[in-house]
Scaffold this active site. Structure first.
Site, PDB file in Angstrom:
ATOM      1  N   LYS A  13      -7.843   6.195   0.542  1.00  0.00           N
ATOM      2  CA  LYS A  13      -9.261   5.404  -0.253  1.00  0.00           C
ATOM      3  C   LYS A  13     -10.502   4.956   0.640  1.00  0.00           C
ATOM      4  O   LYS A  13     -11.561   5.547   0.158  1.00  0.00           O
ATOM      5  CB  LYS A  13      -8.693   4.496  -1.329  1.00  0.00           C
ATOM      6  CG  LYS A  13      -7.746   4.596  -2.274  1.00  0.00           C
ATOM      7  CD  LYS A  13      -7.789   3.670  -3.422  1.00  0.00           C
ATOM      8  CE  LYS A  13      -7.220   2.090  -2.735  1.00  0.00           C
ATOM      9  NZ  LYS A  13      -5.715   2.288  -2.326  1.00  0.00           N
ATOM     10  N   ARG A  88      -7.240  -3.351  -9.854  1.00  0.00           N
ATOM     11  CA  ARG A  88      -5.855  -3.288  -9.237  1.00  0.00           C
ATOM     12  C   ARG A  88      -4.801  -3.676 -10.086  1.00  0.00           C
ATOM     13  O   ARG A  88      -3.641  -3.776 -10.124  1.00  0.00           O
ATOM     14  CB  ARG A  88      -5.456  -3.938  -7.850  1.00  0.00           C
ATOM     15  CG  ARG A  88      -5.171  -3.148  -6.699  1.00  0.00           C
ATOM     16  CD  ARG A  88      -5.193  -4.044  -5.570  1.00  0.00           C
ATOM     17  NE  ARG A  88      -4.357  -3.610  -4.456  1.00  0.00           N
ATOM     18  CZ  ARG A  88      -5.268  -3.084  -3.414  1.00  0.00           C
ATOM     19  NH1 ARG A  88      -6.375  -2.965  -3.469  1.00  0.00           N
ATOM     20  NH2 ARG A  88      -4.547  -2.783  -2.408  1.00  0.00           N
ATOM     21  N   ARG A 127      -0.146   3.716  10.889  1.00  0.00           N
ATOM     22  CA  ARG A 127      -1.825   3.332  10.920  1.00  0.00           C
ATOM     23  C   ARG A 127      -2.060   2.438  12.078  1.00  0.00           C
ATOM     24  O   ARG A 127      -1.384   1.275  12.219  1.00  0.00           O
ATOM     25  CB  ARG A 127      -2.078   2.944   9.439  1.00  0.00           C
ATOM     26  CG  ARG A 127      -3.508   2.733   9.485  1.00  0.00           C
ATOM     27  CD  ARG A 127      -3.871   2.631   7.805  1.00  0.00           C
ATOM     28  NE  ARG A 127      -3.649   1.744   7.338  1.00  0.00           N
ATOM     29  CZ  ARG A 127      -3.711   1.282   5.940  1.00  0.00           C
ATOM     30  NH1 ARG A 127      -4.707   2.225   5.339  1.00  0.00           N
ATOM     31  NH2 ARG A 127      -3.489   0.298   5.273  1.00  0.00           N
ATOM     32  N   ARG A 138      -2.313  -3.558  11.224  1.00  0.00           N
ATOM     33  CA  ARG A 138      -2.750  -4.681  10.203  1.00  0.00           C
ATOM     34  C   ARG A 138      -1.260  -5.239   9.837  1.00  0.00           C
ATOM     35  O   ARG A 138      -0.290  -4.638   9.873  1.00  0.00           O
ATOM     36  CB  ARG A 138      -3.183  -4.032   8.927  1.00  0.00           C
ATOM     37  CG  ARG A 138      -4.616  -3.925   8.767  1.00  0.00           C
ATOM     38  CD  ARG A 138      -4.950  -3.139   7.919  1.00  0.00           C
ATOM     39  NE  ARG A 138      -4.339  -3.538   6.282  1.00  0.00           N
ATOM     40  CZ  ARG A 138      -4.670  -2.906   5.150  1.00  0.00           C
ATOM     41  NH1 ARG A 138      -5.949  -1.998   5.096  1.00  0.00           N
ATOM     42  NH2 ARG A 138      -4.180  -3.064   3.928  1.00  0.00           N
ATOM     43  N   ARG A 149       4.382  -3.435  -0.771  1.00  0.00           N
ATOM     44  CA  ARG A 149       2.978  -2.888  -1.471  1.00  0.00           C
ATOM     45  C   ARG A 149       3.048  -1.868  -2.081  1.00  0.00           C
ATOM     46  O   ARG A 149       2.393  -1.874  -3.368  1.00  0.00           O
ATOM     47  CB  ARG A 149       2.086  -2.860  -0.064  1.00  0.00           C
ATOM     48  CG  ARG A 149       1.449  -4.076   0.374  1.00  0.00           C
ATOM     49  CD  ARG A 149       0.749  -3.949   1.612  1.00  0.00           C
ATOM     50  NE  ARG A 149      -0.425  -3.091   1.734  1.00  0.00           N
ATOM     51  CZ  ARG A 149      -0.647  -2.331   2.783  1.00  0.00           C
ATOM     52  NH1 ARG A 149       0.341  -2.326   3.816  1.00  0.00           N
ATOM     53  NH2 ARG A 149      -1.549  -1.413   2.913  1.00  0.00           N
TER      54      ARG A 149
HETATM   55  P1  ADP Z   1      -4.311  -0.980   0.713  1.00  0.00           P
HETATM   56  O1  ADP Z   1      -4.916  -0.337  -0.252  1.00  0.00           O
HETATM   57  O2  ADP Z   1      -4.252  -0.314   2.113  1.00  0.00           O
HETATM   58  O3  ADP Z   1      -3.015  -1.753  -0.098  1.00  0.00           O
HETATM   59  P2  ADP Z   1      -6.425  -2.896   0.886  1.00  0.00           P
HETATM   60  O4  ADP Z   1      -7.135  -3.004   2.021  1.00  0.00           O
HETATM   61  O5  ADP Z   1      -7.154  -2.316  -0.398  1.00  0.00           O
HETATM   62  O6  ADP Z   1      -5.253  -2.206   1.133  1.00  0.00           O
HETATM   63  O7  ADP Z   1      -5.810  -4.382   0.342  1.00  0.00           O
HETATM   64  C1  ADP Z   1      -5.108  -5.482   1.146  1.00  0.00           C
HETATM   65  C2  ADP Z   1      -4.729  -6.525   0.428  1.00  0.00           C
HETATM   66  O8  ADP Z   1      -5.936  -7.345   0.051  1.00  0.00           O
HETATM   67  C3  ADP Z   1      -3.781  -6.097  -0.775  1.00  0.00           C
HETATM   68  O9  ADP Z   1      -2.472  -6.045  -0.577  1.00  0.00           O
HETATM   69  C4  ADP Z   1      -4.105  -7.367  -1.587  1.00  0.00           C
HETATM   70  O10 ADP Z   1      -3.377  -8.799  -1.193  1.00  0.00           O
HETATM   71  C5  ADP Z   1      -5.583  -7.734  -1.329  1.00  0.00           C
HETATM   72  N1  ADP Z   1      -6.333  -7.150  -2.321  1.00  0.00           N
HETATM   73  C6  ADP Z   1      -7.285  -6.122  -2.188  1.00  0.00           C
HETATM   74  N2  ADP Z   1      -8.018  -5.719  -3.510  1.00  0.00           N
HETATM   75  C7  ADP Z   1      -7.346  -6.709  -4.490  1.00  0.00           C
HETATM   76  C8  ADP Z   1      -7.521  -6.650  -5.633  1.00  0.00           C
HETATM   77  N3  ADP Z   1      -8.417  -5.782  -6.500  1.00  0.00           N
HETATM   78  N4  ADP Z   1      -6.767  -7.526  -6.485  1.00  0.00           N
HETATM   79  C9  ADP Z   1      -5.982  -8.310  -5.935  1.00  0.00           C
HETATM   80  N5  ADP Z   1      -5.663  -8.275  -4.424  1.00  0.00           N
HETATM   81  C10 ADP Z   1      -6.373  -7.344  -3.724  1.00  0.00           C
END
Ligand code: ADP
Length: 204
Positions: A13, A88, A127, A138, A149
């Site tokens: 994404k 999400r 990654r 990360r 996750r």
């Molecule tokens: P990925 O899509 O690879 O899991 P992101 O960078 O989008 O990683 O998100 C990393 C973390 O940030 C998530 O696991 C969560 O803890 C938090 N996060 C990101 N976006 C949201 C959201 N919309 N609602 C709740 N937590 C979020």
């Protein structure tokens, strides 16, 4: 154009969001990036989000929605945006719909990047990100956290696919393949032609 990018962790994404938003001339807004910037900047928001992120859990809706609402109120997001990592949860999606409606706007499309789970685990575990000239993993890309996750995605985020299908807004694309192949599929699904115009018929 107002677009939500949906897809599991590791679907690509972030990469696609940057490219597609550039072509659409709208900002790519990534909640994950905003949270990570706040964690490294040691802000109050970062302090609140960090424990959830490290565990691979979602940050509570209340915190996340307030943050996104602020970001969408900035001038560069007035004419459109590409959201990466938000919504999400169904509750976040409902709040987004309602706050856009208050401004007289609505979402144009939800683009879902589809990738099977074996491929996701492979991609996430391998990654690395470049931080201060060094390649680092990360914290939430460690194998145990990756599995968690993906579970969180299945339970809380995957239902958004049905939510947006019902709203008549869902387009799904296969996100396995070269980056530019996936970008082409995405732009086609969004109705973008080579000259960058949305919704215009393809040049003959
Ligand atoms: P990925 O899509 O690879 O899991 P992101 O960078 O989008 O990683 O998100 C990393 C973390 O940030 C998530 O696991 C969560 O803890 C938090 N996060 C990101 N976006 C949201 C959201 N919309 N609602 C709740 N937590 C979020």
């Amino acid at each position: 154009m107002r677009v939500v990018l949906l897809g599991p962790p590791g679907a690509g994404k972030g990469t696609q969001a940057q490219i597609i938003a550039g072509r659409m001339s709208v900002p790519a807004i990534s909640t994950g990036d905003i949270f990570r910037a706040n964690v490294s900047g040691r802000t109050e928001l970062g302090r609140q989000a960090k424990a959830y992120m490290d565990a691979g859990d979602l940050v509570p809706d209340e915190i996340t929605v307030a943050m996104v609402t602020d970001r969408l109120a900035e001038p560069d997001a007035k004419a459109g945006f590409l959201l990466d990592g938000f919504p999400r949860t169904i509750a976040q999606a409902e709040q987004l719909r309602d706050s856009l409606a208050e401004l007289g706007h609505q979402l144009d499309r939800c683009l879902e990047l589809v990738v099977d789970e074996d491929e996701l685990v492979r991609r996430l575990s391998g990654r690395r990100m470049l931080v201060d000239g060094e390649w680092v993993q990360r914290d939430d890309d460690k194998p145990e956290t990756v599995r968690h996750r993906l579970e969180v995605y299945r339970e809380q985020t995957a239902p958004l696919s049905g939510f947006y299908r019902q709203a008549g807004l869902l387009s799904q694309i296969d996100a396995i393949g070269e980056i530019d192949e996936v970008t082409d599929r995405a732009l086609t699904a969004l109705g973008f032609t080579d000259d960058g115009a949305a919704g215009a018929p393809a040049a003959s």
